[in-house]
Design a protein around this motif. Structure first.
Motif, short mmCIF file in Angstrom:
data_model
loop_
_atom_site.label_atom_id
_atom_site.label_comp_id
_atom_site.label_asym_id
_atom_site.label_seq_id
_atom_site.Cartn_x
_atom_site.Cartn_y
_atom_site.Cartn_z
N GLU A 204 0.83 -1.21 0.00
CA GLU A 204 0.00 0.00 0.00
C GLU A 204 0.86 1.26 0.00
O GLU A 204 0.53 2.25 -0.66
CB GLU A 204 -0.92 0.00 1.21
CG GLU A 204 -1.86 1.21 1.26
CD GLU A 204 -2.72 1.23 2.49
OE1 GLU A 204 -3.68 2.02 2.52
OE2 GLU A 204 -2.44 0.46 3.43
N ASP A 205 1.97 1.23 0.75
CA ASP A 205 2.85 2.39 0.79
C ASP A 205 3.44 2.70 -0.58
O ASP A 205 3.55 3.85 -0.98
CB ASP A 205 4.00 2.15 1.78
CG ASP A 205 3.56 2.35 3.22
OD1 ASP A 205 2.50 2.96 3.43
OD2 ASP A 205 4.28 1.88 4.12
N ASN A 207 2.33 1.66 -3.70
CA ASN A 207 1.37 1.96 -4.78
C ASN A 207 -0.05 1.88 -4.22
O ASN A 207 -0.68 0.82 -4.23
CB ASN A 207 1.56 0.97 -5.93
CG ASN A 207 0.86 1.43 -7.20
OD1 ASN A 207 -0.24 1.98 -7.14
ND2 ASN A 207 1.48 1.17 -8.35
N GLN A 208 -0.54 3.00 -3.73
CA GLN A 208 -1.86 3.02 -3.09
C GLN A 208 -2.98 2.70 -4.08
O GLN A 208 -3.95 2.01 -3.73
CB GLN A 208 -2.11 4.38 -2.45
CG GLN A 208 -1.18 4.68 -1.28
CD GLN A 208 -1.51 6.00 -0.60
OE1 GLN A 208 -2.48 6.68 -0.95
NE2 GLN A 208 -0.69 6.38 0.37
N ASP A 209 -2.86 3.18 -5.30
CA ASP A 209 -3.91 2.93 -6.29
C ASP A 209 -4.01 1.44 -6.62
O ASP A 209 -5.11 0.88 -6.69
CB ASP A 209 -3.63 3.72 -7.57
CG ASP A 209 -3.76 5.23 -7.35
OD1 ASP A 209 -4.45 5.62 -6.39
OD2 ASP A 209 -3.17 5.99 -8.14
N PHE A 211 -3.00 -0.99 -4.73
CA PHE A 211 -3.46 -1.70 -3.54
C PHE A 211 -4.98 -1.59 -3.42
O PHE A 211 -5.66 -2.56 -3.05
CB PHE A 211 -2.80 -1.12 -2.30
CG PHE A 211 -3.17 -1.83 -1.03
CD1 PHE A 211 -2.57 -3.04 -0.69
CD2 PHE A 211 -4.12 -1.30 -0.17
CE1 PHE A 211 -2.92 -3.71 0.47
CE2 PHE A 211 -4.47 -1.96 1.00
CZ PHE A 211 -3.87 -3.17 1.32
N ALA A 212 -5.52 -0.41 -3.73
CA ALA A 212 -6.97 -0.23 -3.67
C ALA A 212 -7.66 -1.16 -4.67
O ALA A 212 -8.73 -1.72 -4.38
CB ALA A 212 -7.32 1.23 -3.97
#
Length: 226
Positions: A204-205, A207-209, A211-212
């Motif tokens: 998540e740290d 690549n937040q997109d 991970f979402a």
């Protein structure tokens, strides 16, 4: 052996700039002990101690073995010249530089350790608050000194810290996500529970997109960590 000789105490005085004449009690004790145990000194330190040599000469042999030397002066005292010995000035500077370097290394290691603890605590709090799962912790060492408890065994990860390995696995997970959720799940299955927690958080740290998108495709991903 050098500790039993009392050489450490002598060295500390010399490094501090103390001058000696050779008749000081600690120098005499060092010389007498060396002569009484000449065979042990030869066997352990590979130094021959003649029984008729002076205390200063014997001390000089120990210093020479350590790469050190002395310099002397002969001031006039009560109408006679008295010789005083002190550690060579260049030796003192070198020793002080070495000690300062070692101190800086210890301070740097302690600083990194504290930073690592702070970072781990932040990860732990975030994992608990966002996902309600137990935070990752660095696995204990195996008997062979490694901390690989069933995770992927790679050359890249064998010599780096646990969190660095987690970052490495997180990057692998990101790359595998292009092949689907199951590819990520398969990678995680080769890791320990702690490593899986860390990998997903690092995912998540990085690549937040992405991970979402993974969370949307696999809303039960938290169950993979258990």
């Amino acid at each position: 052996m050098r500790h039993r000789l009392g050489l450490r105490a002598v060295l500390l005085d010399l490094i501090a700039g103390v001058e000696i004449k050779g008749d000081e009690a600690m120098i005499q004790v060092l010389a007498e002990f060396s002569k009484r145990n000449a065979s042990h000194v030869l066997g352990i330190l590979n130094l021959t101690i003649p029984l008729d040599e002076s205390a200063i000469w014997i001390l000089g042999q120990y210093l020479s073995q350590l790469g050190l030397s002395t310099e002397s002066r002969r001031p006039l005292e009560n109408g006679q010249r008295v010789r005083y010995y002190r550690l060579n000035t260049e030796n003192v500077v070198f020793i002080q530089e070495v000690l300062s370097y070692r101190l800086r290394q210890r301070e740097d290691r302690e600083k990194k350790r504290q930073e690592e603890q702070t970072k781990n605590a932040a990860y732990a709090a975030r994992m608990q608050s966002q996902y309600g799962i137990n935070p990752p912790s660095t696995p204990p060492l195996n008997k062979d000194g490694s901390n690989n408890w069933g995770g992927v065994d790679t050359d890249e990860s064998s010599s780096i810290s646990w969190w660095e390995r987690v970052k490495y696995y997180a990057q692998l997970a990101i790359e595998r996500f292009q092949y689907g959720v199951n590819a990520v799940k398969q990678l995680l299955s080769t890791l320990t529970s702690d490593e899986r927690c860390g990998v997903m958080l690092k995912f998540e740290d990085i690549n937040q997109d992405l991970f979402a998108q993974l969370v949307a495709d696999a809303p039960d991903w938290v169950e993979w960590i258990g």
